[in-house]
Scaffold this motif. Sequence first.
Motif, short mmCIF file in Angstrom:
data_model
loop_
_atom_site.label_atom_id
_atom_site.label_comp_id
_atom_site.label_asym_id
_atom_site.label_seq_id
_atom_site.Cartn_x
_atom_site.Cartn_y
_atom_site.Cartn_z
N VAL A 9 -23.70 -0.17 42.84
CA VAL A 9 -24.03 -1.15 43.89
C VAL A 9 -23.94 -0.49 45.26
O VAL A 9 -24.82 -0.67 46.11
CB VAL A 9 -23.12 -2.39 43.80
CG1 VAL A 9 -23.26 -3.27 45.03
CG2 VAL A 9 -23.44 -3.18 42.55
N GLY A 10 -22.93 0.31 45.50
CA GLY A 10 -22.80 1.02 46.78
C GLY A 10 -23.97 1.95 47.03
O GLY A 10 -24.47 2.06 48.15
N CYS A 11 -24.44 2.61 45.98
CA CYS A 11 -25.56 3.55 46.11
C CYS A 11 -26.89 2.86 46.43
O CYS A 11 -27.82 3.50 46.91
CB CYS A 11 -25.71 4.39 44.85
SG CYS A 11 -24.41 5.64 44.67
N LEU A 12 -26.97 1.56 46.15
CA LEU A 12 -28.19 0.83 46.49
C LEU A 12 -28.40 0.74 48.00
O LEU A 12 -29.53 0.60 48.46
CB LEU A 12 -28.15 -0.59 45.89
CG LEU A 12 -28.22 -0.68 44.38
CD1 LEU A 12 -27.99 -2.12 43.93
CD2 LEU A 12 -29.54 -0.15 43.86
N GLY A 13 -27.31 0.81 48.75
CA GLY A 13 -27.40 0.78 50.20
C GLY A 13 -27.93 -0.52 50.77
O GLY A 13 -28.61 -0.52 51.80
N ILE A 14 -27.62 -1.63 50.13
CA ILE A 14 -28.09 -2.93 50.61
C ILE A 14 -27.37 -3.26 51.91
O ILE A 14 -26.14 -3.31 51.95
CB ILE A 14 -27.83 -4.03 49.56
CG1 ILE A 14 -28.54 -3.69 48.25
CG2 ILE A 14 -28.24 -5.40 50.08
CD1 ILE A 14 -28.11 -4.54 47.07
N PRO A 15 -28.10 -3.47 52.99
CA PRO A 15 -27.47 -3.75 54.28
C PRO A 15 -26.61 -5.02 54.26
O PRO A 15 -26.98 -6.03 53.65
CB PRO A 15 -28.66 -3.94 55.23
CG PRO A 15 -29.81 -3.29 54.56
CD PRO A 15 -29.57 -3.45 53.09
N HIS A 16 -25.45 -4.93 54.92
CA HIS A 16 -24.54 -6.07 55.04
C HIS A 16 -23.80 -5.90 56.37
O HIS A 16 -22.81 -5.17 56.45
CB HIS A 16 -23.58 -6.10 53.87
CG HIS A 16 -22.66 -7.28 53.82
ND1 HIS A 16 -22.41 -8.11 54.88
CD2 HIS A 16 -21.91 -7.77 52.80
CE1 HIS A 16 -21.56 -9.05 54.53
NE2 HIS A 16 -21.24 -8.86 53.27
N ALA A 17 -24.29 -6.55 57.39
CA ALA A 17 -23.76 -6.36 58.74
C ALA A 17 -22.28 -6.74 58.86
O ALA A 17 -21.56 -6.17 59.67
CB ALA A 17 -24.59 -7.17 59.74
N ALA A 18 -21.81 -7.69 58.06
CA ALA A 18 -20.42 -8.14 58.17
C ALA A 18 -19.44 -7.24 57.41
O ALA A 18 -18.24 -7.45 57.47
CB ALA A 18 -20.30 -9.57 57.65
N SER A 19 -19.94 -6.23 56.73
CA SER A 19 -19.09 -5.32 55.97
C SER A 19 -18.82 -4.07 56.78
O SER A 19 -19.74 -3.53 57.41
CB SER A 19 -19.79 -4.96 54.65
OG SER A 19 -19.08 -3.97 53.95
N SER A 20 -17.57 -3.57 56.77
CA SER A 20 -17.25 -2.38 57.56
C SER A 20 -18.07 -1.15 57.18
O SER A 20 -18.45 -0.38 58.06
CB SER A 20 -15.76 -2.08 57.52
OG SER A 20 -15.32 -1.83 56.22
N PRO A 21 -18.41 -0.94 55.89
CA PRO A 21 -19.30 0.19 55.61
C PRO A 21 -20.75 -0.10 55.96
O PRO A 21 -21.59 0.79 55.94
CB PRO A 21 -19.15 0.46 54.12
CG PRO A 21 -18.37 -0.65 53.54
CD PRO A 21 -17.82 -1.47 54.66
N GLY A 22 -21.06 -1.39 56.26
CA GLY A 22 -22.42 -1.75 56.63
C GLY A 22 -23.35 -1.99 55.45
O GLY A 22 -24.53 -2.23 55.63
N ILE A 23 -22.80 -1.89 54.23
CA ILE A 23 -23.59 -2.13 53.02
C ILE A 23 -22.81 -3.06 52.08
O ILE A 23 -21.59 -3.21 52.22
CB ILE A 23 -23.94 -0.83 52.28
CG1 ILE A 23 -22.66 -0.09 51.86
CG2 ILE A 23 -24.86 0.05 53.11
CD1 ILE A 23 -22.88 1.09 50.93
N VAL A 24 -23.52 -3.63 51.11
CA VAL A 24 -22.87 -4.47 50.11
C VAL A 24 -21.99 -3.60 49.21
O VAL A 24 -22.40 -2.53 48.77
CB VAL A 24 -23.94 -5.20 49.26
CG1 VAL A 24 -23.29 -5.91 48.07
CG2 VAL A 24 -24.72 -6.19 50.10
#
Length: 69
Positions: A9-24
């Motif tokens: 899931v991390g490797c998918l790189g799905i953007p998530h602005a509210a997450s500190s890494p910036g991805i899901v």
Amino acid sequence: MWPNIRRAVGCLGIPHAASSPGIVTISVGLAATQAGQDSDPAMLVGAADRALYAAKRQGRNCIRVAAVG
């Protein structure tokens, strides 16, 4: 299995602005009991829920296993 799913899931790189890494990312809380052991399903769900929130408190994107019994 769970570490592979978490990494995938991390490797998918799905953007998530509210997450500190910036991805899901995925946080997982696990609880289990021995087969044949008398256990209360509500207790297992509660233990898994506590483990999930422990994972979120400890930086997210991780797996925590509940101590049961």
